[in-house]
Structure formats: structure tokens, C-alpha cells
Design a protein around this motif. Structure first.
Motif, PDB file in Angstrom:
ATOM      1  N   ALA A  22     -11.038  53.276   9.791  1.00  0.00           N
ATOM      2  CA  ALA A  22      -9.579  53.355   9.949  1.00  0.00           C
ATOM      3  C   ALA A  22      -9.151  53.111  11.389  1.00  0.00           C
ATOM      4  O   ALA A  22      -8.090  52.532  11.643  1.00  0.00           O
ATOM      5  N   LEU A  62      -8.919  49.368  11.680  1.00  0.00           N
ATOM      6  CA  LEU A  62      -7.960  48.676  10.816  1.00  0.00           C
ATOM      7  C   LEU A  62      -6.548  48.735  11.386  1.00  0.00           C
ATOM      8  O   LEU A  62      -5.745  47.839  11.167  1.00  0.00           O
ATOM      9  N   LYS A 109      -3.763  50.034  10.792  1.00  0.00           N
ATOM     10  CA  LYS A 109      -2.568  50.015   9.948  1.00  0.00           C
ATOM     11  C   LYS A 109      -2.200  51.452   9.602  1.00  0.00           C
ATOM     12  O   LYS A 109      -3.074  52.255   9.275  1.00  0.00           O
ATOM     13  N   CYS A 127      -3.466  52.590   6.228  1.00  0.00           N
ATOM     14  CA  CYS A 127      -4.913  52.832   6.205  1.00  0.00           C
ATOM     15  C   CYS A 127      -5.262  54.139   6.906  1.00  0.00           C
ATOM     16  O   CYS A 127      -6.102  54.917   6.428  1.00  0.00           O
ATOM     17  N   GLN A 128      -4.615  54.389   8.022  1.00  0.00           N
ATOM     18  CA  GLN A 128      -4.919  55.604   8.768  1.00  0.00           C
ATOM     19  C   GLN A 128      -4.368  56.847   8.070  1.00  0.00           C
ATOM     20  O   GLN A 128      -4.939  57.935   8.193  1.00  0.00           O
ATOM     21  N   TYR A 133      -5.642  47.562   3.335  1.00  0.00           N
ATOM     22  CA  TYR A 133      -5.825  46.687   4.494  1.00  0.00           C
ATOM     23  C   TYR A 133      -5.624  45.224   4.105  1.00  0.00           C
ATOM     24  O   TYR A 133      -4.915  44.477   4.792  1.00  0.00           O
ATOM     25  N   GLU A 180      -2.112  44.411   3.451  1.00  0.00           N
ATOM     26  CA  GLU A 180      -1.316  44.322   4.681  1.00  0.00           C
ATOM     27  C   GLU A 180      -1.472  42.965   5.375  1.00  0.00           C
ATOM     28  O   GLU A 180      -0.584  42.536   6.113  1.00  0.00           O
ATOM     29  N   LYS A 181      -2.599  42.318   5.160  1.00  0.00           N
ATOM     30  CA  LYS A 181      -2.872  41.067   5.878  1.00  0.00           C
ATOM     31  C   LYS A 181      -1.839  40.003   5.516  1.00  0.00           C
ATOM     32  O   LYS A 181      -1.521  39.784   4.353  1.00  0.00           O
ATOM     33  N   GLU A 240       4.364  46.121   8.349  1.00  0.00           N
ATOM     34  CA  GLU A 240       3.410  46.939   7.615  1.00  0.00           C
ATOM     35  C   GLU A 240       4.055  47.551   6.373  1.00  0.00           C
ATOM     36  O   GLU A 240       5.277  47.712   6.288  1.00  0.00           O
TER      37      GLU A 240
END
Length: 212
Positions: A50, A53, A55, A58-59, A97, A100-101, A106
Motif C-alpha cells: 500500500a 501504490l 492511492k 488502496c491505503q 489499484y 485507479e490506473k 482517484e
């Protein structure tokens, strides 16, 4: 950077899993209560990933996963249940993740002030979540292991005690490196990484010399 606390936590989780899937797996076969040694290292892997990553979504998942250590280590559920939950959080984080790409913003995008605060502090709270492993070990399970015997064995082994004691320091270093670059001549990131590696080495030495 390779040498930082997050990578140390990630490698620690992977090494822990390898140990329990390999030479220590017979202990799990004999007593399934050792199953938390699969769920907790998966959580370490989630937390370590995390950090990179970066984001918020994600975190946030890593934060929740870290605090799910608490019910696992107070024997609220079995090791197999805990492992399934930990795998679920790790999988969800990876899915988020990739979702999000390519996005311009976000998935979790609060107002700028809150967004900046989360970017700074989410991992700090996530590391604090990991520290609950040691808090529970020393303040709860150490003195009253029988209360948790349904899903957790008594753990007064030297290797486990050393690991949990060292985890306190690792969490402090992981949090510190986000705000402090150096302690004297030494980079805090490198200290955290080396400390995490010692958390692999010293318990293994204890197991090989003392048998526990």
C-alpha cells in the motif's frame, strides 16, 4: 527507494509466509490454531504494498486490514477465517489499484484539505494498526493465554517474544521516516529496513539455538 520500512514490512511478510508454508507447516498440520501465521503476514504484505501504490482507496484497505489483526489475535475467529479475510483485503486492494490506473482523479477524492491529510497520515495509522499485534501479545495474551485457546495456542517462545518486541520499534521507525529523514548520520528509511531484516534473522537464530 528499496531500503525503507515499507519494503522491510513487505519482505518480512513474504519471509514469514515462506517459513510457515515451508519448514513450519507441520506445526499447522498438527494444530490448526497456528493458522494466524498465514493471515498476519498477508496483512504485512498488504501494508507494505500500500505504501507504494499511493492511492487513498488502496491505503484505506490496508488500514482496515491492519486493524483486522485485532479480532484475529484476540481469537474472535479461526486462523482460516482470518486468512480468508486477509486474502480478500489484499485482492481488493490490487483490484482497486488497477481500477485507479488511467483515471484523472482517484476513486476516493475528498476535498483538497482532507485529501492532503489522508495522503500524509493514512499510512501512519496503518502502521499503528500493525502495532496492535505486539500490544495484544504483551498486554493481553502473555498473561492469559488460556482465554484465547480456542483459536490461538499459547506463545511464550523466545522467537515470538523477540519479534513482537522488535515490531514496536519498526512501527516507530516506519512512522518517523515519513517526517524525519536522518538520525545523526543515518537515514531513518535505511534504519527501518535493516531493523525489519533483523526481525527475520534474530527470531530464526533463537529458533535454531534455543529451539523456540
Amino acid at each position: 527507494k528499496v531500503m525503507n520500512s515499507a519494503n522491510g514490512i513487505l519482505i518480512l511478510g513474504v519471509a514469514w509466509l515462506i517459513f510457515w508454508l515451508g519448514p513450519a507447516f507441520f506445526l499447522f498440520r498438527e494444530d490448526p490454531r497456528w493458522g494466524h501465521n498465514f493471515s498476519v503476514p498477508i496483512t504485512f504484505v498488504t501494508v507494505g504494498m500500500a505504501f507504494h501504490l499511493r492511492k487513498i482507496s488502496c491505503q484505506l484497505i490496508a488500514l482496515i486490514s491492519a486493524f483486522f489483526i485485532v479480532p484475529t489475535l484476540v481469537a474472535f475467529w479461526s486462523g482460516s477465517t482470518a486468512t480468508g479475510i486477509a486474502i480478500g483485503f489484499l485482492g481488493l486492494m490490487i483490484i482497486l489499484y488497477f481500477a485507479e490506473k488511467g483515471r484523472e482523479s482517484e476513486l476516493v477524492h475528498p476535498n483538497p484539505r482532507l485529501n492532503a491529510w489522508l495522503k500524509i497520515h493514512l499510512m501512519t495509522f496503518t502502521y499503528i494498526g500493525l502495532a496492535h499485534m505486539s500490544l495484544i501479545f504483551f498486554l493481553v495474551r502473555w498473561f492469559n493465554p488460556d482465554s484465547f485457546s480456542l483459536y490461538l495456542p499459547a506463545e511464550h517462545h523466545v522467537s515470538t517474544t523477540v519479534f513482537n518486541a522488535m515490531l514496536f520499534i519498526l512501527v516507530i521507525l516506519a512512522i518517523m521516516e515519513r517526517f524525519v529523514k536522518k538520525l545523526g548520520r543515518f537515514q531513518v528509511e535505511k534504519i527501518g529496513f535493516v531493523w525489519a531484516m533483523l526481525m527475520i534473522i534474530l527470531p530464526l537464530i533463537a529458533i535454531n539455538i534455543l529451539g523456540e
